[in-house]
Design a protein around this motif. Structure first.
Motif, PDB file in Angstrom:
ATOM      1  N   PHE A 228      41.421  55.670  63.201  1.00 53.32           N
ATOM      2  CA  PHE A 228      40.213  55.509  62.376  1.00 53.32           C
ATOM      3  C   PHE A 228      40.331  54.205  61.591  1.00 53.32           C
ATOM      4  N   LEU A 229      39.231  53.848  60.954  1.00 55.48           N
ATOM      5  CA  LEU A 229      39.211  52.622  60.163  1.00 55.48           C
ATOM      6  C   LEU A 229      39.509  52.983  58.712  1.00 55.48           C
ATOM      7  N   ASN A 230      40.636  52.518  58.214  1.00 57.97           N
ATOM      8  CA  ASN A 230      41.021  52.884  56.853  1.00 57.97           C
ATOM      9  C   ASN A 230      40.614  51.776  55.875  1.00 57.97           C
ATOM     10  N   TYR A 231      40.754  52.076  54.598  1.00 52.03           N
ATOM     11  CA  TYR A 231      40.285  51.158  53.558  1.00 52.03           C
ATOM     12  C   TYR A 231      41.143  51.321  52.320  1.00 52.03           C
ATOM     13  N   ARG A 232      41.487  50.211  51.688  1.00 47.41           N
ATOM     14  CA  ARG A 232      42.118  50.282  50.374  1.00 47.41           C
ATOM     15  C   ARG A 232      41.509  49.213  49.478  1.00 47.41           C
ATOM     16  N   LEU A 233      41.095  49.668  48.307  1.00 49.25           N
ATOM     17  CA  LEU A 233      40.571  48.748  47.305  1.00 49.25           C
ATOM     18  C   LEU A 233      41.756  48.220  46.494  1.00 49.25           C
ATOM     19  N   LEU A 234      41.932  46.909  46.473  1.00 46.56           N
ATOM     20  CA  LEU A 234      43.070  46.341  45.741  1.00 46.56           C
ATOM     21  C   LEU A 234      42.657  45.853  44.357  1.00 46.56           C
ATOM     22  N   ASN A 235      41.435  45.367  44.270  1.00 48.17           N
ATOM     23  CA  ASN A 235      40.980  44.866  42.979  1.00 48.17           C
ATOM     24  C   ASN A 235      39.453  44.784  42.995  1.00 48.17           C
ATOM     25  N   SER A 236      38.857  45.062  41.857  1.00 49.98           N
ATOM     26  CA  SER A 236      37.401  44.981  41.789  1.00 49.98           C
ATOM     27  C   SER A 236      37.016  44.518  40.384  1.00 49.98           C
ATOM     28  N   LYS A 237      36.243  43.451  40.330  1.00 52.03           N
ATOM     29  CA  LYS A 237      35.904  42.886  39.019  1.00 52.03           C
ATOM     30  C   LYS A 237      34.408  42.563  38.972  1.00 52.03           C
ATOM     31  N   ILE A 238      33.739  43.070  37.957  1.00 55.47           N
ATOM     32  CA  ILE A 238      32.313  42.771  37.786  1.00 55.47           C
ATOM     33  C   ILE A 238      32.145  42.192  36.387  1.00 55.47           C
ATOM     34  N   THR A 239      31.461  41.080  36.301  1.00 55.27           N
ATOM     35  CA  THR A 239      31.176  40.523  34.978  1.00 55.27           C
ATOM     36  C   THR A 239      29.679  40.228  34.872  1.00 55.27           C
ATOM     37  N   SER A 240      29.232  40.226  33.628  1.00 54.31           N
ATOM     38  CA  SER A 240      27.845  39.864  33.347  1.00 54.31           C
ATOM     39  C   SER A 240      27.902  38.945  32.127  1.00 54.31           C
ATOM     40  N   LYS A 241      27.354  37.767  32.262  1.00 58.58           N
ATOM     41  CA  LYS A 241      27.463  36.737  31.204  1.00 58.58           C
ATOM     42  C   LYS A 241      28.926  36.587  30.764  1.00 58.58           C
ATOM     43  N   LYS A 242      29.804  36.567  31.755  1.00 58.74           N
ATOM     44  CA  LYS A 242      31.260  36.373  31.575  1.00 58.74           C
ATOM     45  C   LYS A 242      31.965  37.547  30.880  1.00 58.74           C
ATOM     46  N   LYS A 243      31.238  38.628  30.639  1.00 58.93           N
ATOM     47  CA  LYS A 243      31.885  39.797  30.007  1.00 58.93           C
ATOM     48  C   LYS A 243      32.130  40.876  31.072  1.00 58.93           C
ATOM     49  N   PRO A 244      33.321  41.507  31.035  1.00 56.97           N
ATOM     50  CA  PRO A 244      33.586  42.552  32.040  1.00 56.97           C
ATOM     51  C   PRO A 244      32.632  43.735  31.902  1.00 56.97           C
ATOM     52  N   VAL A 245      32.274  44.288  33.041  1.00 55.55           N
ATOM     53  CA  VAL A 245      31.346  45.432  33.051  1.00 55.55           C
ATOM     54  C   VAL A 245      32.109  46.650  33.591  1.00 55.55           C
ATOM     55  N   ASN A 246      32.075  47.738  32.851  1.00 53.53           N
ATOM     56  CA  ASN A 246      32.694  48.975  33.350  1.00 53.53           C
ATOM     57  C   ASN A 246      31.983  49.414  34.619  1.00 53.53           C
TER      58      ASN A 246
END
Ligand code: SF4
Length: 357
Positions: A228-246
């Protein structure tokens, strides 16, 4: 006699032969593997070794997982190759504990299933045997059941009894060397607490627990593998106006490079970005879809969705099981522009499945 046991594949045939050679001896199987990383792999190896002891009518004792002590013992030897100085210390550590356990039980003979492994040096093990004889006064039996086709018979026995087969020796340092060509070294990835990812150690542990249940109920089965095709998330970053978003990034979310995404369309708590097929979903929508009560994004990390639930959400939102669109859960759509970076691996993998008869 105390038989130190390291894993089911080495222990099974070894104990069978030991029983034949020493029919009048009461053998206690002592599983002692504080070197194993991670803990779930320790539990998995213990589970399967216990199962094989039960099949052979041998008493089973699980030793302590004193991992920190083991780490201290091999300090400075982290980069040693397999069969090098770190492995000698590792054998000392296990066999000394087996000798102490033998003394405690009033036994005077010790042996180890490590003698079955083609990856372990007999000479190293015999040398340690002499040390424990001097230190604890217990005899070390350096039996060699690998000879005369023993290794082949061991493999056949492991196959016949459908044992769990690990693909690395056991410790954190050995994994780097033994799995260096693998895309993902899953044993070094920490999932969110209680989340069981496909083909992870935790999933394998659950799988082998289920197998035990089947055996207890007398159900016939066969273990086969599927790709099967597996997946691993290593890092995820979202920012808005340079501020991190939960946020929480759903399984199979993939993006090949960082993207600035503008929300173009919004309907029913789902928003669609103008590029990279990014989909934002409000927390309330997840609660409605799965009948959950998440209050905020932090809740996802302490009480994460099941992998299967993440697939349900993906399918409900994209109408396909095969979508790789990034799906990002937010508490609110507070802005219309987001900078998104997702570092994730998608790779062919395989896992075991049970066919019941
Ligand atoms: S590679 Fe194996 S024997 Fe060597 S230190 Fe690691 S767990 Fe012990």
């Amino acid at each position: 006699m105390i038989a130190h046991l390291c894993c089911s594949v080495d222990a099974g045939y070894f104990l069978k032969k030991l029983k034949e050679e020493y029919p009048n001896e009461k053998i206690i199987g002592f599983f002692y593997d504080p070197n194993i990383h991670p803990y779930s792999e320790f539990k998995l190896r213990s589970l399967d070794t216990k199962r094989i002891c039960e099949k052979l009518g041998i008493e089973y004792v699980e030793g302590d997982y004193n991992y920190e002590e083991w780490l201290r013992a091999v300090k400075g030897l982290e980069s040693e190759p397999e069969k090098g100085a770190r492995c000698s210390v590792c054998f000392d550590f296990s066999l000394e504990e087996a000798a102490r356990f033998a003394k405690e039980k009033g036994d005077n003979k010790v042996t180890t299933s490590l003698l079955m492994s083609p990856m372990k040096s007999h000479e190293q093990l015999e040398a340690i045997g002499k040390v424990i004889k001097r230190k604890y006064g217990v005899d070390f039996l350096a039996v060699d059941y690998r000879k005369k086709g023993g290794t082949q018979a061991q493999q056949e026995y492991a196959k016949k009894t459908q044992m769990y087969r690990q693909d690395y020796c056991g410790c954190l340092y050995g994994i780097w060397q033994q799995k260096e060509n693998q895309e993902i070294i899953d044993e070094l990835v920490s999932p969110y607490p209680f989340q069981i990812l496909p083909s992870s150690i935790e999933e394998k542990l659950r799988f082998y627990e289920n197998r035990l249940e089947l055996e207890e109920r007398g159900v016939n089965y066969k273990i086969v593998k599927e790709n099967f095709l597996n997946y691993r998330l290593l890092n995820s970053k979202i920012t808005s106006k340079k501020k991190p978003v939960n946020h929480y990034t759903l399984f199979y979310s993939y993006i090949d490079r960082p993207q600035r995404v503008r929300i173009e369309t919004e309907k029913d708590n789902i928003a669609y970005g103008n590029r990279a097929q990014v989909i934002f979903v409000k927390l309330d929508k997840i609660n409605a879809l799965l009948n959950k009560k998440y209050q905020n994004i932090k809740d996802f990390f302490t009480n994460p969705l099941k992998f299967e639930e993440e697939l349900i959400i993906r399918e409900k939102i994209t109408n396909t099981k095969y979508s790789l669109s990034p799906i990002i859960i937010l508490e609110e759509f507070e802005d219309i522009r987001y900078d998104i970076e997702i570092d994730a691996k998608i790779y062919p993998d395989n896992k075991e499945i049970l066919i019941k008869f």
